[in-house]
Design a protein around this motif. Structure first.
Motif, PDB file in Angstrom:
ATOM      1  N   LEU A 103       0.814  -1.212   0.000  1.00 41.57           N
ATOM      2  CA  LEU A 103       0.000   0.000   0.000  1.00 41.57           C
ATOM      3  C   LEU A 103       0.847   1.260   0.000  1.00 41.57           C
ATOM      4  CD1 LEU A 103      -2.956  -1.095   2.290  1.00 41.57           C
ATOM      5  CD2 LEU A 103      -2.872  -0.879  -0.188  1.00 41.57           C
ATOM      6  N   GLN A 104       2.070   1.181   0.489  1.00 38.72           N
ATOM      7  CA  GLN A 104       2.970   2.327   0.343  1.00 38.72           C
ATOM      8  C   GLN A 104       3.262   2.576  -1.136  1.00 38.72           C
ATOM      9  OE1 GLN A 104       6.055   0.900   2.974  1.00 38.72           O
ATOM     10  NE2 GLN A 104       5.434   2.284   4.628  1.00 38.72           N
ATOM     11  N   SER A 105       3.443   1.490  -1.888  1.00 33.90           N
ATOM     12  CA  SER A 105       3.619   1.628  -3.335  1.00 33.90           C
ATOM     13  C   SER A 105       2.340   2.155  -3.988  1.00 33.90           C
ATOM     14  CB  SER A 105       3.991   0.274  -3.955  1.00 33.90           C
ATOM     15  OG  SER A 105       5.212  -0.204  -3.438  1.00 33.90           O
ATOM     16  N   ALA A 106       1.192   1.679  -3.505  1.00 33.36           N
ATOM     17  CA  ALA A 106      -0.089   2.068  -4.092  1.00 33.36           C
ATOM     18  C   ALA A 106      -0.353   3.561  -3.934  1.00 33.36           C
ATOM     19  CB  ALA A 106      -1.217   1.262  -3.467  1.00 33.36           C
ATOM     20  N   VAL A 107      -0.089   4.110  -2.740  1.00 30.21           N
ATOM     21  CA  VAL A 107      -0.373   5.540  -2.539  1.00 30.21           C
ATOM     22  C   VAL A 107       0.604   6.415  -3.307  1.00 30.21           C
ATOM     23  CG1 VAL A 107      -1.507   5.185  -0.314  1.00 30.21           C
ATOM     24  CG2 VAL A 107       0.960   5.660  -0.382  1.00 30.21           C
ATOM     25  N   ARG A 108       1.788   5.890  -3.626  1.00 27.96           N
ATOM     26  CA  ARG A 108       2.702   6.663  -4.479  1.00 27.96           C
ATOM     27  C   ARG A 108       2.143   6.763  -5.895  1.00 27.96           C
ATOM     28  NH1 ARG A 108       6.930   4.231  -1.288  1.00 27.96           N
ATOM     29  NH2 ARG A 108       7.071   2.430  -2.710  1.00 27.96           N
ATOM     30  N   GLU A 109       1.501   5.692  -6.346  1.00 30.49           N
ATOM     31  CA  GLU A 109       0.914   5.705  -7.692  1.00 30.49           C
ATOM     32  C   GLU A 109      -0.430   6.431  -7.732  1.00 30.49           C
ATOM     33  OE1 GLU A 109       0.715   2.281 -10.110  1.00 30.49           O
ATOM     34  OE2 GLU A 109       2.620   1.451  -9.423  1.00 30.49           O
ATOM     35  N   HIS A 110      -1.180   6.340  -6.634  1.00 24.73           N
ATOM     36  CA  HIS A 110      -2.530   6.929  -6.576  1.00 24.73           C
ATOM     37  C   HIS A 110      -2.657   7.769  -5.307  1.00 24.73           C
ATOM     38  CE1 HIS A 110      -3.706   4.108  -9.778  1.00 24.73           C
ATOM     39  NE2 HIS A 110      -3.038   3.189  -9.086  1.00 24.73           N
ATOM     40  N   PRO A 111      -1.959   8.889  -5.233  1.00 22.53           N
ATOM     41  CA  PRO A 111      -1.942   9.676  -3.992  1.00 22.53           C
ATOM     42  C   PRO A 111      -3.271  10.322  -3.632  1.00 22.53           C
ATOM     43  CG  PRO A 111      -0.842  10.870  -5.759  1.00 22.53           C
ATOM     44  CD  PRO A 111      -1.119   9.497  -6.286  1.00 22.53           C
ATOM     45  N   GLY A 112      -4.213  10.347  -4.572  1.00 23.07           N
ATOM     46  CA  GLY A 112      -5.496  10.980  -4.300  1.00 23.07           C
ATOM     47  C   GLY A 112      -6.612  10.036  -3.923  1.00 23.07           C
ATOM     48  N   ASP A 113      -6.287   8.766  -3.650  1.00 24.76           N
ATOM     49  CA  ASP A 113      -7.313   7.770  -3.332  1.00 24.76           C
ATOM     50  C   ASP A 113      -7.427   7.599  -1.816  1.00 24.76           C
ATOM     51  OD1 ASP A 113      -8.627   5.223  -2.810  1.00 24.76           O
ATOM     52  OD2 ASP A 113      -8.419   4.832  -4.945  1.00 24.76           O
ATOM     53  N   PRO A 114      -8.508   8.082  -1.199  1.00 23.67           N
ATOM     54  CA  PRO A 114      -8.629   7.984   0.264  1.00 23.67           C
ATOM     55  C   PRO A 114      -8.732   6.559   0.778  1.00 23.67           C
ATOM     56  CG  PRO A 114     -10.673   8.805  -0.697  1.00 23.67           C
ATOM     57  CD  PRO A 114      -9.659   8.782  -1.796  1.00 23.67           C
ATOM     58  N   ALA A 115      -9.343   5.655  -0.006  1.00 21.00           N
ATOM     59  CA  ALA A 115      -9.466   4.262   0.460  1.00 21.00           C
ATOM     60  C   ALA A 115      -8.090   3.616   0.603  1.00 21.00           C
ATOM     61  CB  ALA A 115     -10.329   3.459  -0.514  1.00 21.00           C
ATOM     62  N   LEU A 116      -7.164   3.952  -0.289  1.00 22.62           N
ATOM     63  CA  LEU A 116      -5.804   3.415  -0.172  1.00 22.62           C
ATOM     64  C   LEU A 116      -5.110   3.939   1.076  1.00 22.62           C
ATOM     65  CD1 LEU A 116      -4.383   3.549  -3.826  1.00 22.62           C
ATOM     66  CD2 LEU A 116      -5.029   1.516  -2.501  1.00 22.62           C
ATOM     67  N   TRP A 117      -5.325   5.211   1.385  1.00 21.95           N
ATOM     68  CA  TRP A 117      -4.693   5.774   2.581  1.00 21.95           C
ATOM     69  C   TRP A 117      -5.270   5.149   3.855  1.00 21.95           C
ATOM     70  CZ3 TRP A 117      -0.306   8.352   2.697  1.00 21.95           C
ATOM     71  CH2 TRP A 117       0.132   9.025   1.547  1.00 21.95           C
ATOM     72  N   VAL A 118      -6.572   4.896   3.852  1.00 20.92           N
ATOM     73  CA  VAL A 118      -7.175   4.190   4.992  1.00 20.92           C
ATOM     74  C   VAL A 118      -6.576   2.792   5.109  1.00 20.92           C
ATOM     75  CG1 VAL A 118      -9.305   3.102   5.836  1.00 20.92           C
ATOM     76  CG2 VAL A 118      -9.343   5.469   5.078  1.00 20.92           C
ATOM     77  N   GLY A 119      -6.474   2.098   3.973  1.00 19.30           N
ATOM     78  CA  GLY A 119      -5.871   0.770   3.988  1.00 19.30           C
ATOM     79  C   GLY A 119      -4.443   0.801   4.504  1.00 19.30           C
ATOM     80  N   LEU A 120      -3.683   1.832   4.108  1.00 20.94           N
ATOM     81  CA  LEU A 120      -2.306   1.948   4.580  1.00 20.94           C
ATOM     82  C   LEU A 120      -2.274   2.185   6.083  1.00 20.94           C
ATOM     83  CD1 LEU A 120       0.719   2.119   4.083  1.00 20.94           C
ATOM     84  CD2 LEU A 120       0.430   4.541   3.491  1.00 20.94           C
ATOM     85  N   GLY A 121      -3.174   3.037   6.575  1.00 22.90           N
ATOM     86  CA  GLY A 121      -3.241   3.257   8.019  1.00 22.90           C
ATOM     87  C   GLY A 121      -3.521   1.965   8.765  1.00 22.90           C
ATOM     88  N   ASN A 122      -4.471   1.175   8.249  1.00 25.92           N
ATOM     89  CA  ASN A 122      -4.776  -0.122   8.874  1.00 25.92           C
ATOM     90  C   ASN A 122      -3.569  -1.054   8.825  1.00 25.92           C
ATOM     91  OD1 ASN A 122      -7.474   0.540   9.449  1.00 25.92           O
ATOM     92  ND2 ASN A 122      -8.185  -0.170   7.458  1.00 25.92           N
ATOM     93  N   ALA A 123      -2.905  -1.107   7.663  1.00 25.24           N
ATOM     94  CA  ALA A 123      -1.785  -2.027   7.485  1.00 25.24           C
ATOM     95  C   ALA A 123      -0.617  -1.660   8.390  1.00 25.24           C
ATOM     96  CB  ALA A 123      -1.340  -2.033   6.022  1.00 25.24           C
ATOM     97  N   LEU A 124      -0.331  -0.378   8.521  1.00 23.19           N
ATOM     98  CA  LEU A 124       0.764   0.050   9.390  1.00 23.19           C
ATOM     99  C   LEU A 124       0.454  -0.239  10.857  1.00 23.19           C
ATOM    100  CD1 LEU A 124       1.621   3.445   7.646  1.00 23.19           C
ATOM    101  CD2 LEU A 124       3.078   1.401   7.723  1.00 23.19           C
ATOM    102  N   ALA A 125      -0.802  -0.032  11.249  1.00 24.44           N
ATOM    103  CA  ALA A 125      -1.192  -0.341  12.626  1.00 24.44           C
ATOM    104  C   ALA A 125      -1.125  -1.843  12.883  1.00 24.44           C
ATOM    105  CB  ALA A 125      -2.602   0.192  12.907  1.00 24.44           C
ATOM    106  N   ASP A 126      -1.524  -2.646  11.890  1.00 25.17           N
ATOM    107  CA  ASP A 126      -1.421  -4.101  12.022  1.00 25.17           C
ATOM    108  C   ASP A 126       0.024  -4.538  12.185  1.00 25.17           C
ATOM    109  OD1 ASP A 126      -4.084  -4.759  11.949  1.00 25.17           O
ATOM    110  OD2 ASP A 126      -4.146  -5.076   9.784  1.00 25.17           O
TER     111      ASP A 126
END
Length: 210
Positions: A103-126
């Motif tokens: 998801l870190q790679s995903a947000v670099r490619e799609h920085p404007g997608d809020p669902a990806l940022w939420v997913g990244l927040g979940n993944a980092l907390a996990d």
């Protein structure tokens, strides 16, 4: 994670599965009531307030999947859904570092997608097994991209709860409910999250009415 938080995640995962099978309205509320009734039985007979024993990386069980719960807020399809599914698949196999990396790679490619940022927040907390400055930043970015939409705040609250901060989590969820339309499809998930964490905080005399 103590027993209450594990129980909360199980309840939300079950409700997410029901939502995925298009259970809505009164039936979903009935299912939520049944799950909370079961939680009450666990509270009476079990020991949910006792923290679990720390485990090594090899012993740690994979995080409870949040896929169905995420779909309740964002839907089942989207242009970046494949990134999230790959990450969540890795997390289910205990590969939390790889899940966050995807998801870190995903947000670099799609920085404007809020669902990806939420997913990244979940993944980092996990991966950290607690909320971190990096995961907080991801949730904050999602909120900036979708101001007023409840998903970033809801999952931020869930990350707080999983880190032991139930009080702030419930406060955030109550704010969401105060703003939410009565017929919002995701509202029962927020209500059940509040009920699952708020009920144990009641004093015994409050519960008995004495």
């Amino acid at each position: 994670m103590n027993g209450w938080l594990g129980l909360l995640l199980l309840i939300l995962a079950c409700l997410g599965l029901l939502w995925a099978f298009r259970v809505r309205g009164s039936m979903l509320q009935l299912a939520g009531t049944a799950l909370l009734f079961g939680a009450a039985g666990y509270a009476a007979l079990g020991s949910p307030q006792v923290p679990s024993s720390p485990r090594s990386a090899e012993q740690r069980t994979p995080p409870i999947p949040l896929t169905n719960l995420r779909h309740a807020f964002y839907g089942n399809f989207g242009p970046t859904e494949h990134w999230l599914l790959i990450s969540e698949s890795l997390a289910r196999r205990g590969k939390t570092e790889e899940a966050a990396g995807v998801l870190q790679s995903a947000v670099r490619e799609h920085p404007g997608d809020p669902a990806l940022w939420v997913g990244l927040g979940n993944a980092l907390a996990d991966h950290a097994n607690t909320i971190t400055p990096a995961s907080e930043l991801a949730f904050r970015r999602a909120n900036e991209l979708a101001p007023g939409y409840p998903a970033p705040r809801f999952f931020y609250g869930l990350a707080l709860a999983r880190s032991g901060d139930s009080k702030d989590a419930v406060a955030i969820w109550r704010e969401i409910l105060a703003e939410a339309p009565a017929n919002a499809s995701w509202r029962p998930f927020v209500e059940d999250a509040v009920a699952a964490l708020d009920r144990p905080q009641q004093k015994p005399q409050d519960a008995t009415g004495s």
